[in-house]
Design a protein around this motif. Structure first.
Motif, PDB file in Angstrom:
ATOM      1  N   ALA A 149       0.847  -1.196   0.000  1.00 24.80           N
ATOM      2  CA  ALA A 149       0.000   0.000   0.000  1.00 24.80           C
ATOM      3  C   ALA A 149       0.879   1.243   0.000  1.00 24.80           C
ATOM      4  O   ALA A 149       1.964   1.248   0.583  1.00 24.80           O
ATOM      5  N   VAL A 150       0.399   2.267  -0.676  1.00 23.51           N
ATOM      6  CA  VAL A 150       1.008   3.593  -0.623  1.00 23.51           C
ATOM      7  C   VAL A 150      -0.170   4.559  -0.540  1.00 23.51           C
ATOM      8  O   VAL A 150      -0.827   4.830  -1.539  1.00 23.51           O
ATOM      9  N   ARG A 156      -8.004   7.878   3.954  1.00 21.53           N
ATOM     10  CA  ARG A 156      -6.868   7.397   3.167  1.00 21.53           C
ATOM     11  C   ARG A 156      -7.207   7.452   1.689  1.00 21.53           C
ATOM     12  O   ARG A 156      -8.314   7.098   1.298  1.00 21.53           O
ATOM     13  N   VAL A 157      -6.231   7.864   0.889  1.00 21.59           N
ATOM     14  CA  VAL A 157      -6.368   7.874  -0.556  1.00 21.59           C
ATOM     15  C   VAL A 157      -5.172   7.123  -1.121  1.00 21.59           C
ATOM     16  O   VAL A 157      -4.020   7.516  -0.884  1.00 21.59           O
ATOM     17  N   PRO A 158      -5.410   6.028  -1.857  1.00 20.79           N
ATOM     18  CA  PRO A 158      -4.288   5.293  -2.444  1.00 20.79           C
ATOM     19  C   PRO A 158      -3.599   6.131  -3.532  1.00 20.79           C
ATOM     20  O   PRO A 158      -4.245   6.542  -4.489  1.00 20.79           O
ATOM     21  N   LEU A 159      -2.314   6.397  -3.357  1.00 24.79           N
ATOM     22  CA  LEU A 159      -1.583   7.238  -4.311  1.00 24.79           C
ATOM     23  C   LEU A 159      -1.268   6.520  -5.617  1.00 24.79           C
ATOM     24  O   LEU A 159      -1.109   7.170  -6.648  1.00 24.79           O
ATOM     25  N   TYR A 160      -1.153   5.207  -5.576  1.00 25.19           N
ATOM     26  CA  TYR A 160      -0.839   4.425  -6.778  1.00 25.19           C
ATOM     27  C   TYR A 160      -1.902   3.350  -7.002  1.00 25.19           C
ATOM     28  O   TYR A 160      -1.606   2.262  -7.467  1.00 25.19           O
ATOM     29  N   THR A 167       7.016  -0.543   7.265  1.00 23.97           N
ATOM     30  CA  THR A 167       6.168   0.631   7.042  1.00 23.97           C
ATOM     31  C   THR A 167       6.970   1.884   7.324  1.00 23.97           C
ATOM     32  O   THR A 167       7.668   1.959   8.329  1.00 23.97           O
ATOM     33  N   TRP A 168       6.896   2.844   6.408  1.00 22.57           N
ATOM     34  CA  TRP A 168       7.468   4.146   6.699  1.00 22.57           C
ATOM     35  C   TRP A 168       6.462   5.218   6.354  1.00 22.57           C
ATOM     36  O   TRP A 168       5.552   5.018   5.584  1.00 22.57           O
ATOM     37  N   ARG A 169       6.644   6.352   7.000  1.00 21.19           N
ATOM     38  CA  ARG A 169       5.739   7.489   6.821  1.00 21.19           C
ATOM     39  C   ARG A 169       6.561   8.683   6.372  1.00 21.19           C
ATOM     40  O   ARG A 169       7.672   8.888   6.851  1.00 21.19           O
ATOM     41  N   LEU A 188       5.156  -2.245   2.960  1.00 22.09           N
ATOM     42  CA  LEU A 188       5.762  -3.257   2.113  1.00 22.09           C
ATOM     43  C   LEU A 188       5.757  -4.597   2.837  1.00 22.09           C
ATOM     44  O   LEU A 188       5.791  -4.646   4.073  1.00 22.09           O
ATOM     45  N   LYS A 189       5.724  -5.664   2.078  1.00 25.96           N
ATOM     46  CA  LYS A 189       5.808  -7.030   2.617  1.00 25.96           C
ATOM     47  C   LYS A 189       7.093  -7.659   2.106  1.00 25.96           C
ATOM     48  O   LYS A 189       7.477  -7.464   0.945  1.00 25.96           O
ATOM     49  N   ARG A 190       7.748  -8.416   2.966  1.00 25.72           N
ATOM     50  CA  ARG A 190       8.998  -9.070   2.563  1.00 25.72           C
ATOM     51  C   ARG A 190       8.713 -10.023   1.411  1.00 25.72           C
ATOM     52  O   ARG A 190       7.758 -10.798   1.444  1.00 25.72           O
TER      53      ARG A 190
END
Length: 169
Positions: free
Chosen positions: A42-43, A52-56, A149-151, A165-167
């Motif tokens: 997710a982004v 939340r709005v998905p950017l991609y 996860t980063w912000r 992200l998932k590994r």
């Protein structure tokens, strides 16, 4: 103080130290935890009201790879982008080119991790958004199991961009 009390306190102290030491050994450094390849899950732009709005789009495509020597590369794209009318990518129409620019981002360079502040800093060498070339971007992050996860607090668009992200398996 009797001997039993002293021995009991000493034993409890040693057990506490052993447990703390065991936790420290069991948990690798944050930099070591992110080494590898990650797949985008997710982004999202997270607005102050929590929406939340998905950017991609709902299923962003891409990977982020971090090596053990402090180098990284990441690429993010909107799923389902329309194909160009031409088979020559250099012949894209202004609308086709705009869709690609607005539907993807990539950059690479070096990264550093600060365990104390739990931040990752991207030292961007080159980006598909040239304004980022030669810049540094610091982001708070977490690693929970196989999820990174980063912000991005200073994101454009009136909110905070959150990348999950998932590994890669």
């Amino acid at each position: 103080m009797n001997r039993l009390s002293v021995h009991l306190r000493t034993a409890l102290l040693l057990v506490g130290l052993a447990l703390s030491w065991g936790d420290a050994i069991a948990q690798p450094a944050l930099k070591d935890q992110i080494v590898g390849t990650w797949i985008y899950a997710a982004v999202d732009m997270v607005h102050p009201d929590g929406t939340r709005v998905p950017l991609y789009g709902p299923n962003p495509q891409g990977q982020a790879s971090f090596d053990g020597n402090g180098r990284y590369i990441l690429m993010t794209a909107r799923a389902g982008q329309a194909r160009f009318a031409s088979t020559d990518r250099m012949q894209g129409t202004p609308e086709e080119n705009k869709a690609v620019v607005q539907g993807s981002i990539a950059h690479f360079g070096r990264y550093t991790v600060d365990d104390a502040s739990r931040t990752i800093t991207f030292h961007i060498e080159t980006s598909t958004f040239p304004n980022w070339n030669g810049t540094e971007q610091k982001r708070p992050f977490t690693v929970t199991g196989d999820e990174l996860t980063w912000r991005t607090p200073a994101s454009t668009g009136g909110g905070i961009a959150e990348v999950v992200l998932k590994r890669a398996q």
